[in-house]
Design a protein around this motif. Sequence first.
Motif, PDB file in Angstrom:
ATOM      1  N   ALA A 180       0.829  -1.199   0.000  1.00 48.71           N
ATOM      2  CA  ALA A 180       0.000   0.000   0.000  1.00 48.71           C
ATOM      3  C   ALA A 180       0.868   1.255   0.000  1.00 48.71           C
ATOM      4  O   ALA A 180       1.908   1.309   0.664  1.00 48.71           O
ATOM      5  N   LEU A 181       0.438   2.254  -0.751  1.00 49.39           N
ATOM      6  CA  LEU A 181       1.090   3.558  -0.716  1.00 49.39           C
ATOM      7  C   LEU A 181       0.555   4.369   0.462  1.00 49.39           C
ATOM      8  O   LEU A 181      -0.471   4.046   1.047  1.00 49.39           O
ATOM      9  N   SER A 182       1.252   5.452   0.777  1.00 43.78           N
ATOM     10  CA  SER A 182       0.856   6.297   1.893  1.00 43.78           C
ATOM     11  C   SER A 182      -0.510   6.927   1.669  1.00 43.78           C
ATOM     12  O   SER A 182      -0.964   7.090   0.530  1.00 43.78           O
TER      13      SER A 182
ATOM     14  N   ILE B 200     -10.263   6.384  -1.198  1.00 42.75           N
ATOM     15  CA  ILE B 200     -10.537   7.714  -1.747  1.00 42.75           C
ATOM     16  C   ILE B 200     -11.656   8.351  -0.924  1.00 42.75           C
ATOM     17  O   ILE B 200     -12.773   7.832  -0.884  1.00 42.75           O
ATOM     18  N   GLY B 201     -11.349   9.461  -0.261  1.00 40.24           N
ATOM     19  CA  GLY B 201     -12.349  10.133   0.546  1.00 40.24           C
ATOM     20  C   GLY B 201     -12.668   9.358   1.813  1.00 40.24           C
ATOM     21  O   GLY B 201     -11.969   8.410   2.196  1.00 40.24           O
TER      22      GLY B 201
ATOM     23  N   LEU C 286     -11.353   5.216   8.669  1.00 33.08           N
ATOM     24  CA  LEU C 286     -12.284   6.281   8.327  1.00 33.08           C
ATOM     25  C   LEU C 286     -12.463   6.439   6.821  1.00 33.08           C
ATOM     26  O   LEU C 286     -13.483   6.963   6.370  1.00 33.08           O
ATOM     27  N   MET C 287     -11.478   5.960   6.062  1.00 31.52           N
ATOM     28  CA  MET C 287     -11.514   6.167   4.615  1.00 31.52           C
ATOM     29  C   MET C 287     -12.515   5.246   3.925  1.00 31.52           C
ATOM     30  O   MET C 287     -12.897   4.196   4.454  1.00 31.52           O
TER      31      MET C 287
ATOM     32  N   VAL D 204      -8.350  13.162   0.030  1.00 34.04           N
ATOM     33  CA  VAL D 204      -7.423  12.242   0.694  1.00 34.04           C
ATOM     34  C   VAL D 204      -7.531  10.884   0.015  1.00 34.04           C
ATOM     35  O   VAL D 204      -8.630  10.381  -0.227  1.00 34.04           O
ATOM     36  N   HIS D 205      -6.374  10.284  -0.305  1.00 29.13           N
ATOM     37  CA  HIS D 205      -6.395   9.058  -1.092  1.00 29.13           C
ATOM     38  C   HIS D 205      -5.193   8.171  -0.789  1.00 29.13           C
ATOM     39  O   HIS D 205      -4.180   8.628  -0.248  1.00 29.13           O
TER      40      HIS D 205
END
Length: 271
Positions: free
Chosen positions: A55-57, A94-95, A117-118, A136-137
């Motif tokens: 996973a990316l940041s 995403i979001g 939360l994402m 935010v993604h």
Amino acid sequence: MSAVLPIREVEKPWGRDALPAPFTAREGKRIGEIWFEPPPALPQLLVKYIFTSEALSVQVHPSDAETLAKGLGRQGKEECWLIVSAEPDAKLGIGFRDKYDADMLRKAALDGSIEQLMQWHAVRPGDFFYIPAGTVHAIGAGVGLIEVQQNSDITYRLYDYGRPRELHLDEGMAVAKGEPYQDQYHMHVPDRDDVTLVEGPLFRLDQIEGLPNEDVALRYGAGSFLVIPTRGEARIGSEAIRPGSGGLAARFDDVAFDENGACLIAQPVGA
């Protein structure tokens, strides 16, 4: 000057040592990104392939208005992703699932609960997502995608799974939108169809299946644009542009599209 764009392979700890065709990773290299270097004639856009094994940041980018206000020039970053490969459990964050204020997001970024939360989206080839500035993604593991973005390297990292890299919480919280991702920014793109993916305000992006229609020719006919074949090849002048490469066309009439192929074409719009 060659129409074929130079390619830069970028090593990443979350990259892959085995890449899908037509790409290959040199032995001992973990390639996460393959960039098509923006040409001097069209510096506003950057196109890259991204391949993830981890996973990316969790991150966010500012808008042009926000970077201009900080005296950084026009360095905002809006981007979009077309999924080209995905492992069975691949996903994108995403979001958010609900609305959260900056204090809640900062706390969640510090304790790692921002992941929960994402809003996480399961993905498959053909899924397309536009990512407005302030969204935010995070790109999850097992994803291959084509990214078209404003050519900016400003990224505010909010959470990085314990990796020893700098976070940018003050800057990130100043631009992050703590809200759900809007459905209008997401679609599934048929493999064999002409589709307008983005139409401004910063750039346009189309998928062309076979020969372009008159509407596409009119919209792209006013200036230089990028050509990214995904099947078959396109010819810009005398040069062949094939999958895994990209090219710059100065005029629409300079491009011979493959009637059995498919391409992405991209062009900046506005100031």
